[in-house]
Design an enzyme around this catalytic site. Structure first.
Site, short mmCIF file in Angstrom:
data_model
loop_
_atom_site.label_atom_id
_atom_site.label_comp_id
_atom_site.label_asym_id
_atom_site.label_seq_id
_atom_site.Cartn_x
_atom_site.Cartn_y
_atom_site.Cartn_z
N SER A 132 0.83 -1.19 0.00
CA SER A 132 0.00 0.00 0.00
C SER A 132 0.87 1.26 0.00
CB SER A 132 -0.92 -0.10 1.22
OG SER A 132 -1.85 0.92 1.24
N ASP A 155 -8.79 -4.56 -5.73
CA ASP A 155 -8.37 -3.58 -4.73
C ASP A 155 -9.40 -2.45 -4.69
OD1 ASP A 155 -7.15 -1.66 -3.19
OD2 ASP A 155 -5.16 -1.97 -4.05
N HIS A 200 -7.14 -5.24 -1.35
CA HIS A 200 -5.97 -4.40 -1.09
C HIS A 200 -5.01 -5.02 -0.09
CE1 HIS A 200 -3.86 -0.59 -0.96
NE2 HIS A 200 -3.90 -0.59 0.36
C1 LIG Z 1 -4.68 10.12 0.68
C2 LIG Z 1 -5.72 9.10 0.70
C3 LIG Z 1 -5.27 7.80 0.28
C4 LIG Z 1 -6.41 7.05 -0.26
C5 LIG Z 1 -6.05 5.73 -0.70
C6 LIG Z 1 -5.64 4.88 0.45
C7 LIG Z 1 -4.82 3.79 0.04
C8 LIG Z 1 -4.53 2.94 1.19
C9 LIG Z 1 -3.25 3.21 1.78
C10 LIG Z 1 -2.89 2.29 2.91
O1 LIG Z 1 -1.80 2.41 3.36
S1 LIG Z 1 -4.08 1.18 3.51
C11 LIG Z 1 -3.65 0.10 4.72
C12 LIG Z 1 -2.36 -0.42 4.90
N1 LIG Z 1 -2.27 -0.23 6.29
C13 LIG Z 1 -1.23 -0.58 6.93
O2 LIG Z 1 -0.31 -1.11 6.37
C14 LIG Z 1 -1.30 -0.16 8.35
C15 LIG Z 1 -0.34 -0.80 9.23
N2 LIG Z 1 -0.66 -0.27 10.53
C16 LIG Z 1 -1.63 -0.83 11.30
O3 LIG Z 1 -2.21 -1.87 11.09
C17 LIG Z 1 -2.04 -0.02 12.47
O4 LIG Z 1 -1.73 1.31 12.24
C18 LIG Z 1 -1.45 -0.47 13.77
C19 LIG Z 1 -2.01 -1.77 14.23
C20 LIG Z 1 0.04 -0.57 13.64
C21 LIG Z 1 -1.94 0.66 14.66
O5 LIG Z 1 -1.54 0.46 15.88
P1 LIG Z 1 -1.96 1.42 17.04
O6 LIG Z 1 -1.27 0.89 18.21
O7 LIG Z 1 -1.78 2.86 16.61
O8 LIG Z 1 -3.51 1.15 17.14
P2 LIG Z 1 -4.44 1.45 18.32
O9 LIG Z 1 -4.62 0.22 19.12
O10 LIG Z 1 -4.01 2.69 19.05
O11 LIG Z 1 -5.78 1.75 17.55
C22 LIG Z 1 -5.87 2.83 16.68
C23 LIG Z 1 -7.27 2.76 16.04
O12 LIG Z 1 -7.32 1.58 15.25
C24 LIG Z 1 -8.42 0.75 15.67
N3 LIG Z 1 -7.96 -0.61 15.67
C25 LIG Z 1 -7.00 -1.11 16.46
N4 LIG Z 1 -6.85 -2.42 16.23
C26 LIG Z 1 -7.74 -2.74 15.27
C27 LIG Z 1 -8.07 -3.95 14.63
N5 LIG Z 1 -7.46 -5.07 14.95
N6 LIG Z 1 -9.04 -3.92 13.71
C28 LIG Z 1 -9.69 -2.78 13.41
N7 LIG Z 1 -9.42 -1.59 13.98
C29 LIG Z 1 -8.46 -1.58 14.91
C30 LIG Z 1 -8.70 1.17 17.08
O13 LIG Z 1 -10.07 0.89 17.41
C31 LIG Z 1 -8.41 2.62 17.07
O14 LIG Z 1 -9.53 3.32 16.58
P3 LIG Z 1 -9.99 4.70 17.22
O15 LIG Z 1 -8.85 5.65 16.90
O16 LIG Z 1 -11.28 5.03 16.52
O17 LIG Z 1 -10.13 4.41 18.67
#
Ligand SMILES: CCCCCCCCCC(=O)SCCNC(=O)CCNC(=O)[C@H](O)C(C)(C)COP(=O)(O)OP(=O)(O)OC[C@H]1O[C@@H](n2cnc3c(N)ncnc32)[C@H](O)[C@@H]1OP(=O)(O)O
Length: 421
Positions: A232, A326, A360
């Site tokens: 991504s 995606d 994706h």
């Molecule tokens: C400019 C626009 C672009 C448009 C196109 C977009 C293209 C897509 C681009 C991408 O990059 S998409 C996705 C690829 N993503 C990654 O590779 C992200 C890798 N990082 C992660 O998975 C997370 O950031 C990480 C687990 C490392 C975050 O850890 P944190 O320790 O910061 O999470 P935290 O536990 O504080 O939770 C932050 C938020 O995530 C939510 N969350 C945590 N664990 C989750 C989970 N297991 N499933 C769903 N949501 C989850 C959690 O509820 C919370 O929501 P709120 O802010 O509303 O409270």
């Protein structure tokens, strides 16, 4: 005879390895339901089940017997893992602490009711993220914040930098698994981690250059160049690194983009602006979720061309892995454009692998497909695309292909790795 579940390997295995699941001691042709469950580190429960019928001798081997329905159907030896679904809506299976395994509980129930039948047998299996002997080394060198995973032995090993996308932090699970295959893999944070910037308004490629130089000068890393792996936004950053920086031999880009997004990308006296975002183009799916696949402006038209990453400057060998469904952005279009631009400038044509019905979020094998979850940029749940089974098959294939690619280009070896779905 008391029914028993038999697992191969028994007791523990690595998350990306196939697991043989069989049941013995059932009555001939007995109808049973197999259930799998695991809890993530936030306590969220993931579950899957499938209905089966024992053979004439009271045995059941998931490598040969078709599931008759449930979370999946047909012969799916690993279906109980890839079809796991979260109880919590919009929750994604994430591994945060790679020292600890996910513990999978398997149950065999009498009959075809997933919640009603008598419990006949049960087994617990640990799925680990660090193969025996893999070492985890936190890195805090200069500005670099990362974790290096080293395979067992003295090396030197082919080196790889691993990048995730929007959301930031320091996900380690892919790097730790890949280190089990003989690579020195450094999971690199670049925002929203430790003392790094909290946002991506400006990305300085010098930070990534420092990380490349750190890895290349490591005594257990084989030169002359390293590999990059990114998904991504992380894949897109790998493309920028390969275009602007030296020392990068091979790069695997999983659903990356042709152009810079989110913030400015700066290197020395050059700046790429981000592609424009058109939030009014977010579509709402029939489930009320957001589809963001049209929000980014087209990079090959008008002023957005300034955001295009100058891939033609790169001498890196590329493998581009693409999910054809995606729903985050137009990965197939971007991959074709990257390929055209490289060819037009006499550079090596990249290997492009397109996976149908794949979304994706292409993860290592057996991470269950996630329909939608919170997107850190838009602050709301977005769909990722893909169909569960096709996506699961793509993950297994992509994992093998990227290992073969890295072994060939970083190690000078042609090895084939085998994995089963
Ligand atoms: C400019 C626009 C672009 C448009 C196109 C977009 C293209 C897509 C681009 C991408 O990059 S998409 C996705 C690829 N993503 C990654 O590779 C992200 C890798 N990082 C992660 O998975 C997370 O950031 C990480 C687990 C490392 C975050 O850890 P944190 O320790 O910061 O999470 P935290 O536990 O504080 O939770 C932050 C938020 O995530 C939510 N969350 C945590 N664990 C989750 C989970 N297991 N499933 C769903 N949501 C989850 C959690 O509820 C919370 O929501 P709120 O802010 O509303 O409270």
């Amino acid at each position: 005879m008391v029914p028993t579940v038999s697992l191969k390997p028994a007791g523990r295995s690595c998350w990306d390895e196939p697991l043989g699941i069989s049941v013995h001691g059932l009555a001939p042709e007995q109808p049973v339901t197999l259930r799998a469950a695991l809890r993530d580190e936030k306590g969220a429960l993931f579950r899957a089940h499938a209905r089966y019928r024992a053979d004439d001798h009271g045995g059941l081997d998931l490598a040969r017997a078709p599931a008759l329905g449930g979370s999946f159907a047909g012969i799916e030896p690993m279906g109980l893992l890839w079809a796991l679904e979260p109880e919590r809506p919009l929750w994604r299976l994430i591994k945060r602490d790679v020292w600890t395994p996910f513990v999978v509980e398997l149950e065999v129930l009498d009959g075809h009711e997933p919640d009603g039948g008598r419990l006949l047998a049960r087994a617990v299996h640990e799925r680990h993220f660090m193969a025996p002997g893999v070492r985890r080394v936190p890195v805090r060198e200069g500005r670099v914040r990362a974790t290096l995973f080293l395979p067992p032995g003295n090396g030197p090993f082919p080196g790889i930098i691993d990048l995730f996308g929007i959301g930031g932090g320091l996900p380690e699970y892919r790097a730790s698994l890949l280190a089990g295959k003989g690579f020195a893999v450094m999971a690199l944070a670049y925002y929203n981690y430790d003392d790094l910037p909290k946002d991506m308004d400006i990305i300085h490629l010098e930070y990534f250059e420092e990380a490349v130089n750190y890895l290349l000068s490591h005594p257990q890393v084989k030169g002359p160049g390293i590999g990059l792996l990114g998904i991504s936004r992380g894949g897109e950053l790998c493309l920028s690194m390969a275009s602007f920086l030296k020392g990068i031999t091979a790069a695997v880009i999983i659903n990356g983009s042709l152009a810079n997004v989110v913030g400015k990308l700066c290197y020395k006296d050059e700046t790429l602006p981000p592609l424009r975002v058109n939030a009014d183009r977010i579509r709402v799916t029939k489930d009320g979720l957001s589809d963001i696949s049209d929000v980014l402006s087209c990079p090959i038209e008008g002023p957005d061309q300034k955001s295009i990453i100058p891939v033609e400057r790169s001498d890196t060998t590329f493998l581009l892995l693409v999910g054809q469904d995606d729903r985050n952005w137009k990965s197939e279009f971007y991959a074709n454009e990257i390929s055209k631009r490289l060819e037009a400038h006499g550079k090596e044509k990249p290997q492009v692998i397109c996976y149908p019905e794949t979304g994706h979020y292409i993860e290592p094998p057996y991470f269950p497909w996630c329909k939608a979850s919170l997107h850190a940029y838009f602050g709301k749940p977005v769909v990722f695309g893909g169909e569960p089974r096709a996506h699961a098959m793509a993950q297994v294939d992509a994992w093998q292909k990227l290992q073969t690619f890295f072994h060939k280009h970083l190690d000078g070896e042609v090895r084939t790795t085998l994995a089963k779905l």
